[in-house]
Enzyme design. Structure first.
Site, PDB file in Angstrom:
ATOM      1  N   PRO A 276     106.703  -3.429  84.340  1.00 43.34           N
ATOM      2  CA  PRO A 276     106.009  -4.686  84.056  1.00 43.34           C
ATOM      3  C   PRO A 276     104.505  -4.564  84.256  1.00 43.34           C
ATOM      4  CG  PRO A 276     107.034  -4.790  86.221  1.00 43.34           C
ATOM      5  CD  PRO A 276     107.383  -3.435  85.648  1.00 43.34           C
ATOM      6  N   CYS A 346      77.868 -13.047  67.895  1.00 41.83           N
ATOM      7  CA  CYS A 346      77.601 -13.385  66.493  1.00 41.83           C
ATOM      8  C   CYS A 346      78.794 -13.082  65.609  1.00 41.83           C
ATOM      9  CB  CYS A 346      76.375 -12.626  66.019  1.00 41.83           C
ATOM     10  SG  CYS A 346      74.986 -12.945  67.095  1.00 41.83           S
TER      11      CYS A 346
END
Ligand SMILES: *Cc1c(COP(=O)(O)O)cnc(C)c1O
Length: 421
Positions: A276, A346
């Protein structure tokens, strides 16, 4: 459950106010709770306590040395997917016999390094890779313990980018060809077959896909044993999902998952390994950011944060949802308004949430992204020359920077100018 709760109107990380860390470290930053990640590790360890087992933390989810040390001290093994992760695990004090090596493209150099430093097993993902491991081990005069990762062709019912157990995915060998590949493994020098490996995907929110895969692994174990292979270990991968929203139904608990493993595979008498990642660290981490501007656009309001997609790419990459909460708790009577929550990069993709209902917030206010511990800091980049986001670890009333924010000079000085320029 995590250890990020409001007390007296302030969000805390264990016993430390998040705002206090922000004042000391600056924003944005990741903060992890030791208590939460230890708790999650123990839940898995207990879920498998019915038999011999090893919980190998999938460190690609978050691989800071302090996180690895915290888990290693609990007795965790590690699942590594690169030479860099192997080196990190060893540097954190994890012995080789507790490290499993996964990943579809292990290089000769990585195999050699792991055999030199000690390795519990390689989870082999293809025949060419198996032959390389055989060659490298033989040349070194050692024997490499291996499992072979089988692709059980089950639908993990998760996001396409993190489903790995369908036949069209690049992972493992088709389960239908397993007998043939195990026969070759047994004949090759320098290899010792120790078991079977499977990992069907990440952020699974149901147990059925695991059940389908594990029933196939149970059948395969019997078949391979009948063929004369010694199958003593089953590596069952990771993938158990976490709740990213408050409202959706809760994913299965580690205890249910452990019971499923016992029911489908317990009778085989194998040592069980699980890998996990997300469930251990996901809800043990926050990304904390400051509101730079509140901008009223055409028909929508934007909250512009100082965190961006380079710091947390999950929304842009996986359409992931993260709860975003104010660090100063909202008044109970506060009116919620929809906002597009964005970063300064951007790209239009630099959007964390659209139309998210938020209480009133203004420049300078802090917000926290919940469930940001897994696949957060490790996937960060310096795109737009934004320095790598720092990491902080909390334990009780203590906190420490476990990876510092580089300065602009640090960033620039990583580049070198050729002599001839
Ligand atoms: C990514 C990965 C894991 C961990 O998955 P989580 O969803 O984070 O639990 C485990 N094993 C392998 C082979 C992986 O690639």
């Amino acid at each position: 459950m995590d250890h990020f709760v409001y007390r007296d109107g302030q969000l805390y990380a264990e016993d430390v106010p998040v705002a206090e860390i922000a004042a000391a470290v600056g924003t944005p930053f990741y903060v992890y709770s030791s208590a939460t990640l230890v708790r999650h590790y123990r839940l898995f360890d207990e879920a498998l306590s019915w038999g011999p087992h090893l919980v190998c933390y999938a460190m690609k989810a978050a691989s800071n040395q302090a996180i690895l040390r915290t888990l290693a001290a609990e007795g965790a093994g590690m699942d590594v997917v690169s030479g860099g992760e192997y080196a990190r695990a060893r540097a954190a004090g994890v012995p080789g016999e507790r490290i499993v090596f996964s990943g579809v493209g292990k290089t000769r150099a990585e195999v050699r390094a792991a055999l030199e430093g000690g390795i519990r097993q390689f989870n082999v993902e293809s025949e060419p890779e198996m032959r390389v491991i055989s060659e490298v081990a033989s040349a070194m005069g050692v024997v490499a313990p291996i499992t072979i990762r089988v692709n059980p062709d089950v639908d993990a019912r998760t996001h396409a980018k993190i489903a790995t157990g369908k036949s069209e995915n690049k992972f493992g060998i088709p389960i239908a060809r397993a007998r043939e590949v195990y026969a070759e493994a047994a004949a090759l020098p320098g290899l010792k077959v120790v078991g079977i490996d499977v990992h069907i995907g990440s952020q699974l929110t149901q147990l059925e896909p695991f059940e389908q895969a594990y029933l196939k692994v149970a059948d395969l174990t019997e078949v391979l044993r009948a063929d004369g292979h010694e199958i003593t270990r089953l590596d069952l991968g990771g993938g158990l999902g976490i709740p990213y929203t408050r409202s959706n139904e809760a994913p299965p608990l580690p205890s249910d998952y452990g019971a499923l493993i016992q029911r489908t595979l317990g009778h085989l008498g194998c040592e069980v390994e699980i890998e996990p990642g997300r469930l251990i660290i996901g809800n043990a981490g926050l990304l904390v950011s400051e509101v730079i501007y509140l901008k009223h656009g055409e028909g929508r309001d934007f909250l512009i944060l100082d965190a961006a997609m380079n710091d947390l790419i999950r929304p842009a990459m996986y359409d992931a949802h993260h709860e975003i909460v104010p660090v100063k708790e909202a008044e109970a009577a506060a009116e919620l308004h929809p906002h597009d929550i964005v970063g300064p990069v951007c790209e239009t993709g630099d959007t964390f949430a659209k139309g998210r209902l938020m209480p009133p917030l203004d420049s300078g206010d802090l917000v926290a992204f919940r469930s940001a511990g897994a696949y957060g800091a490790v996937m960060a980049s310096e795109y737009n020359s934004r320095p790598l986001v720092p990491e902080v670890l909390v334990k009780g009333d203590q906190f420490a920077v476990i990876r510092a924010r580089p300065s602009f000079d640090d960033m620039i000085n990583r580049d070198t100018i050729p002599e001839w320029l």
